[in-house]
Scaffold this motif. Structure first.
Motif, PDB file in Angstrom:
ATOM      1  N   LEU A  13      32.370  50.124  34.314  1.00 29.94           N
ATOM      2  CA  LEU A  13      33.786  50.017  34.027  1.00 29.94           C
ATOM      3  C   LEU A  13      34.030  49.122  32.840  1.00 29.94           C
ATOM      4  O   LEU A  13      33.162  48.365  32.415  1.00 29.94           O
ATOM      5  N   GLU A  14      35.243  49.180  32.346  1.00 30.06           N
ATOM      6  CA  GLU A  14      35.626  48.327  31.239  1.00 30.06           C
ATOM      7  C   GLU A  14      35.683  46.883  31.709  1.00 30.06           C
ATOM      8  O   GLU A  14      36.395  46.537  32.639  1.00 30.06           O
ATOM      9  N   VAL A  15      34.863  46.040  31.080  1.00 30.09           N
ATOM     10  CA  VAL A  15      34.807  44.619  31.404  1.00 30.09           C
ATOM     11  C   VAL A  15      34.803  43.852  30.094  1.00 30.09           C
ATOM     12  O   VAL A  15      34.136  44.241  29.142  1.00 30.09           O
ATOM     13  N   ARG A  16      35.552  42.772  30.047  1.00 32.71           N
ATOM     14  CA  ARG A  16      35.614  41.962  28.831  1.00 32.71           C
ATOM     15  C   ARG A  16      35.251  40.522  29.152  1.00 32.71           C
ATOM     16  O   ARG A  16      35.664  39.988  30.176  1.00 32.71           O
ATOM     17  N   ALA A  17      34.472  39.909  28.267  1.00 33.50           N
ATOM     18  CA  ALA A  17      34.155  38.489  28.396  1.00 33.50           C
ATOM     19  C   ALA A  17      34.886  37.750  27.297  1.00 33.50           C
ATOM     20  O   ALA A  17      34.868  38.162  26.147  1.00 33.50           O
ATOM     21  N   SER A  18      35.538  36.665  27.659  1.00 35.92           N
ATOM     22  CA  SER A  18      36.255  35.847  26.687  1.00 35.92           C
ATOM     23  C   SER A  18      36.194  34.400  27.166  1.00 35.92           C
ATOM     24  O   SER A  18      36.759  34.075  28.208  1.00 35.92           O
ATOM     25  N   LEU A  22      35.860  36.615  32.747  1.00 34.00           N
ATOM     26  CA  LEU A  22      35.452  38.008  32.772  1.00 34.00           C
ATOM     27  C   LEU A  22      36.627  38.773  33.365  1.00 34.00           C
ATOM     28  O   LEU A  22      37.186  38.348  34.378  1.00 34.00           O
ATOM     29  N   SER A  23      37.010  39.853  32.743  1.00 35.69           N
ATOM     30  CA  SER A  23      38.122  40.636  33.277  1.00 35.69           C
ATOM     31  C   SER A  23      37.862  42.107  33.052  1.00 35.69           C
ATOM     32  O   SER A  23      37.055  42.484  32.213  1.00 35.69           O
ATOM     33  N   ASP A  87      40.502  39.394  37.165  1.00 35.73           N
ATOM     34  CA  ASP A  87      40.340  38.346  36.161  1.00 35.73           C
ATOM     35  C   ASP A  87      39.573  37.238  36.867  1.00 35.73           C
ATOM     36  O   ASP A  87      40.035  36.718  37.888  1.00 35.73           O
ATOM     37  N   LEU A  88      38.389  36.907  36.354  1.00 37.48           N
ATOM     38  CA  LEU A  88      37.478  35.987  37.021  1.00 37.48           C
ATOM     39  C   LEU A  88      37.138  34.827  36.108  1.00 37.48           C
ATOM     40  O   LEU A  88      36.679  35.032  34.986  1.00 37.48           O
TER      41      LEU A  88
END
Length: 181
Positions: A13-18, A22-23, A87-88
């Motif tokens: 799935l679409e996951v983003r790290a910033s 992680l979201s 959102d983690l």
């Protein structure tokens, strides 16, 4: 009373790290999973009743590697038109560092969720199963193969994140050396 079986589903799935966050999506509505001969989809609203409890975020479904939880506010979950979004806030633990490093490199396999189906929470049409209501226990960052292969994975790290963390570690080590020496 018969106890519902605990089930798990994984998806790319679409996951983003910033930063240390992680979201993305732990599950998407309408995506089809093939589990043996069964084709399974998740209906919009399936998670709505499960979002008020204490849900954990784990690494590879391992209860010894807690990444966050809704009760503490380090994990936030919500449903939108696409699916179960999360959102983690990653912890400053080895498991959190591992997840951050894998996300930064683009090596995460996807997300998964552990759940049970309460009575009346599924609809069957031949070999098609639609999850209409689930009791959510946990979401997991995983490196396994997806149950929902039609989804996509888009991992992006904040520009300069790796270099910034390297410089920060060097400063901490220099401070420790100064204090000890």
């Amino acid at each position: 009373m018969e106890r519902a079986a605990h089930e798990r589903r994984a998806a790319l799935l679409e996951v983003r790290a910033s930063g240390r966050r992680l979201s993305g999506y732990a599950a998407t509505f309408g995506a089809e999973a093939r589990i043996g001969r069964v084709r399974e989809t998740i209906a919009p609203g399936a998670f709505a009743g499960a979002l008020g409890g204490d849900v954990l975020a784990l690494l590879d479904h391992d209860p010894g590697k807690v990444l966050g939880r809704t009760r503490s506010g380090t994990l936030r979950l919500f449903e939108d038109a696409k699916g179960l979004a999360f959102d983690l806030e990653l912890p400053d633990t080895q498991a959190g560092a591992d997840v951050l490093a894998l996300a930064t490199r683009g090596d995460l396999g996807g997300m998964s969720f552990g759940f049970t189906v309460p009575a009346g929470g599924e609809a069957w049409h031949g070999e098609r199963r639609t999850l209409t209501r689930v009791q959510l226990h946990e979401i997991s960052v995983v490196s396994a193969w997806p149950a929902y292969p039609d989804t996509s994975l888009a991992l992006r790290a904040m520009p300069g994140l790796v270099e910034r963390e390297r410089r920060q570690r060097a400063l901490v080590l220099a401070e420790v050396a100064r204090a000890v020496g």
